[in-house]
Write a protein that holds these residues in place. Structure first.
Motif, PDB file in Angstrom:
ATOM      1  N   UNK A  96       0.859  -1.182   0.115  1.00 39.44           N
ATOM      2  CA  UNK A  96       0.084   0.111   0.023  1.00 39.44           C
ATOM      3  C   UNK A  96       0.975   1.195   0.196  1.00 39.44           C
ATOM      4  N   UNK A  97       0.300   2.176  -0.765  1.00 36.14           N
ATOM      5  CA  UNK A  97       1.048   3.498  -0.577  1.00 36.14           C
ATOM      6  C   UNK A  97       1.521   4.021   0.834  1.00 36.14           C
ATOM      7  N   UNK A  98       2.423   4.558   0.858  1.00 30.74           N
ATOM      8  CA  UNK A  98       2.958   5.408   2.212  1.00 30.74           C
ATOM      9  C   UNK A  98       2.052   6.554   2.474  1.00 30.74           C
ATOM     10  N   UNK A  99       1.705   7.260   1.453  1.00 34.59           N
ATOM     11  CA  UNK A  99       0.840   8.297   1.745  1.00 34.59           C
ATOM     12  C   UNK A  99      -0.432   7.842   2.321  1.00 34.59           C
ATOM     13  N   UNK A 100      -0.795   6.906   1.734  1.00 39.02           N
ATOM     14  CA  UNK A 100      -2.321   6.135   2.279  1.00 39.02           C
ATOM     15  C   UNK A 100      -2.200   5.914   3.764  1.00 39.02           C
ATOM     16  N   UNK A 101      -1.015   5.238   4.114  1.00 36.90           N
ATOM     17  CA  UNK A 101      -0.830   4.731   5.436  1.00 36.90           C
ATOM     18  C   UNK A 101      -0.605   6.027   6.423  1.00 36.90           C
ATOM     19  N   UNK A 102       0.033   6.915   6.034  1.00 36.92           N
ATOM     20  CA  UNK A 102      -0.021   8.115   6.926  1.00 36.92           C
ATOM     21  C   UNK A 102      -1.224   8.839   7.116  1.00 36.92           C
ATOM     22  N   UNK A 103      -2.010   8.878   5.999  1.00 41.71           N
ATOM     23  CA  UNK A 103      -3.422   9.662   6.180  1.00 41.71           C
ATOM     24  C   UNK A 103      -4.324   8.467   7.186  1.00 41.71           C
ATOM     25  N   UNK A 104      -4.044   7.215   6.856  1.00 38.47           N
ATOM     26  CA  UNK A 104      -4.961   6.360   7.544  1.00 38.47           C
ATOM     27  C   UNK A 104      -4.599   6.388   9.117  1.00 38.47           C
ATOM     28  N   UNK A 136       2.992  10.492  12.103  1.00 34.10           N
ATOM     29  CA  UNK A 136       3.949  10.674  11.022  1.00 34.10           C
ATOM     30  C   UNK A 136       5.227   9.555  11.260  1.00 34.10           C
ATOM     31  N   UNK A 137       5.778   9.796  12.730  1.00 33.56           N
ATOM     32  CA  UNK A 137       6.912   8.941  12.848  1.00 33.56           C
ATOM     33  C   UNK A 137       6.397   7.327  12.832  1.00 33.56           C
ATOM     34  N   UNK A 138       5.388   7.208  13.522  1.00 37.08           N
ATOM     35  CA  UNK A 138       4.843   5.777  13.630  1.00 37.08           C
ATOM     36  C   UNK A 138       4.724   5.191  12.086  1.00 37.08           C
ATOM     37  N   UNK A 139       4.029   6.089  11.030  1.00 42.48           N
ATOM     38  CA  UNK A 139       3.742   5.427   9.759  1.00 42.48           C
ATOM     39  C   UNK A 139       4.974   5.346   9.122  1.00 42.48           C
ATOM     40  N   UNK A 140       5.985   6.260   9.171  1.00 47.28           N
ATOM     41  CA  UNK A 140       7.367   6.114   8.542  1.00 47.28           C
ATOM     42  C   UNK A 140       8.075   4.839   9.131  1.00 47.28           C
ATOM     43  N   UNK A 141       7.964   4.668  10.280  1.00 42.27           N
ATOM     44  CA  UNK A 141       8.302   3.456  11.102  1.00 42.27           C
ATOM     45  C   UNK A 141       7.978   2.162  10.552  1.00 42.27           C
ATOM     46  N   UNK A 185      13.574  11.917   1.999  1.00 46.29           N
ATOM     47  CA  UNK A 185      12.641  12.195   0.938  1.00 46.29           C
ATOM     48  C   UNK A 185      11.248  12.180   1.236  1.00 46.29           C
ATOM     49  N   UNK A 186      10.882  10.790   1.961  1.00 40.51           N
ATOM     50  CA  UNK A 186       9.623  10.448   2.301  1.00 40.51           C
ATOM     51  C   UNK A 186       9.029  11.498   3.269  1.00 40.51           C
ATOM     52  N   UNK A 187       9.831  12.069   4.173  1.00 41.96           N
ATOM     53  CA  UNK A 187       9.449  12.900   5.243  1.00 41.96           C
ATOM     54  C   UNK A 187       8.477  14.092   4.519  1.00 41.96           C
ATOM     55  N   UNK A 188       8.488  14.510   3.334  1.00 41.65           N
ATOM     56  CA  UNK A 188       7.849  15.410   2.555  1.00 41.65           C
ATOM     57  C   UNK A 188       6.390  14.806   2.604  1.00 41.65           C
ATOM     58  N   UNK A 189       5.867  13.711   2.450  1.00 44.03           N
ATOM     59  CA  UNK A 189       4.928  13.315   2.598  1.00 44.03           C
ATOM     60  C   UNK A 189       3.952  13.747   3.788  1.00 44.03           C
ATOM     61  N   UNK A 190       4.753  13.812   5.006  1.00 45.24           N
ATOM     62  CA  UNK A 190       3.962  14.359   6.411  1.00 45.24           C
ATOM     63  C   UNK A 190       3.364  15.861   6.461  1.00 45.24           C
ATOM     64  N   UNK A 191       3.587  16.495   5.183  1.00 43.89           N
ATOM     65  CA  UNK A 191       3.166  17.672   5.052  1.00 43.89           C
ATOM     66  C   UNK A 191       1.706  17.600   4.805  1.00 43.89           C
ATOM     67  N   UNK A 192       1.025  16.507   4.539  1.00 43.83           N
ATOM     68  CA  UNK A 192      -0.387  16.506   4.329  1.00 43.83           C
ATOM     69  C   UNK A 192      -1.213  16.103   5.494  1.00 43.83           C
ATOM     70  N   UNK A 193      -0.593  15.946   6.711  1.00 45.73           N
ATOM     71  CA  UNK A 193      -1.161  16.052   7.955  1.00 45.73           C
ATOM     72  C   UNK A 193      -0.670  16.897   8.825  1.00 45.73           C
ATOM     73  N   UNK A 194      -0.100  18.121   8.355  1.00 44.38           N
ATOM     74  CA  UNK A 194       0.280  19.321   8.893  1.00 44.38           C
ATOM     75  C   UNK A 194       1.519  19.400   9.765  1.00 44.38           C
TER      76      UNK A 194
END
Length: 259
Positions: free
Chosen positions: A69-77, A107-112, A174-183
Motif C-alpha cells: 500500500x502507498x506510504x501516503x495512504x498509510x500516513x493519512x489512515x 508521522x513517525x509511526x507511519x514512517x517507522x 525524501x519521504x518525510x515530505x509526505x508528512x506535510x499532508x497531515x500538517x
C-alpha cells in the motif's frame, strides 16, 4: 517568467527560522523513523524465518500489507482514519523539554512501520546469505539460537544489509515530505508557509530542491564510508572514499566497472 535571483540566493544561503526548523524536523524525523524501523524490521525478519507459524504468518501479513500500500495512504489512515473511526487519536505529549504534537507522532509511526516492512526483507535476505553450514556448526557447538544469531549470523548478514540500509535512509529523507499532508512542518511544508507570504513559488521550491539535493549528496558520502568500513571486504576496495567516489555518487562509469 520573472525569476528573482535575489530571493533565491537569499533563502538558499540565509534561510529563515521557519526553514531551519523544517530542516531540523526533516533530519530528526528521518533518523528516529529509520532507527526504529530498522530495529522493528530485525524482529520481523527473525519472525519471517521462524519455523513457528504463530510468528511467521503475522510477519508475512505485516510485510505484505505495508509493502503493498502507498506510504501516503498509510500516513493519512494512521492519523486521520483511526481518529475518524474513534479507534485512536494522537494527542500532544509534553516531554518536559518540548511538546511532541500528535501529527508528528502519527508521522513517525507511519514512517517507522513502512520502513520496518522493507528492512525486514533486507535483513532476511542478509541472514539467508550466510552459509547454512555456519548455523549447523554453531548448533553443534551447543550455542543457543540467540547466541549464534548474535555472534555468528547477524554480524555477517550486516555486510549485506549495510548498502541497502543506506539507500533506505536516502529514501527516508525524501519521504518525510509526505508528512506535510497531515500538517507536520517539515522542510516542504515550511517552504509552502514561506511562499504563502512571499508569493515567490518557483524560487523557493528551487531552494528546497537544493536543500534536499544537498542532504542526499552528503549522505551519499557517509554511505560510501559506511560501506567501506562495514561492507563486503571483497568489494570494499572499490568503495573507498577518494577512489571513484564521485563517479559512484553521480552514477558515472561503464557497465561492469567497479564503482
Amino acid at each position: 517568467m520573472n525569476f528573482e535571483w535575489g530571493v533565491f540566493w537569499e533563502y538558499l544561503f540565509r534561510p529563515s527560522s521557519v526553514y531551519l526548523h523544517g530542516l531540523w524536523l526533516t533530519l530528526s524525523i528521518s533518523v528516529i523513523s529509520q532507527g526504529f524501523g530498522t530495529l522493528l524490521g530485525l524482529f520481523i525478519a527473525l519472525a519471517r524465518i521462524s519455523k513457528h507459524h504463530v510468528l511467521q504468518v503475522p510477519a508475512r501479513i505485516f510485510v505484505w500489507g505495508f509493502r503493498g500500500t502507498p506510504l501516503l495512504v498509510q500516513i493519512v489512515f494512521i492519523y486521520t482514519g483511526l481518529a475518524a473511526a474513534n479507534i485512536f487519536r494522537f494527542e500532544d505529549i509534553n516531554l518536559g523539554f518540548a511538546v511532541l504534537p500528535g501529527n508528528m507522532q502519527a508521522g513517525i509511526l507511519a514512517l517507522t512501520l513502512n520502513e520496518a516492512a522493507y528492512m525486514a526483507e533486507i535483513i532476511r535476505a542478509g541472514i539467508n546469505s550466510v552459509a547454512i553450514g555456519q548455523t549447523e556448526a554453531s548448533k553443534s557447538l551447543g550455542m543457543t539460537y540467540g547466541l549464534y544469531m548474535r555472534r555468528i549470523i547477524l554480524p555477517q548478514a550486516a555486510r549485506v544489509v549495510v548498502p541497502p540500509l543506506g539507500n533506505e535512509f536516502n529514501s527516508m529523507l525524501k519521504n518525510t515530505t509526505l508528512l506535510s499532508v497531515i500538517g507536520v512542518p517539515e522542510l516542504l511544508l515550511a517552504t509552502q508557509m514561506v511562499t504563502s507570504v512571499t508569493f515567490r513559488v518557483f524560487e523557493l521550491y528551487m531552494v528546497v530542491a537544493c536543500y534536499y539535493l544537498t542532504l542526499t549528496t552528503l549522505w551519499g558520502f557517509v554511505q560510501q564510508r559506511l560501506e567501506t568500513r562495514f561492507g563486503d571486504p571483497a568489494t570494499a576496495a572499490s568503495r573507498k572514499l577518494g577512489q571513484k567516489g564521485y563517479r559512484r555518487l553521480f552514477g558515472f562509469g561503464q557497465i561492469g566497472e567497479p564503482r
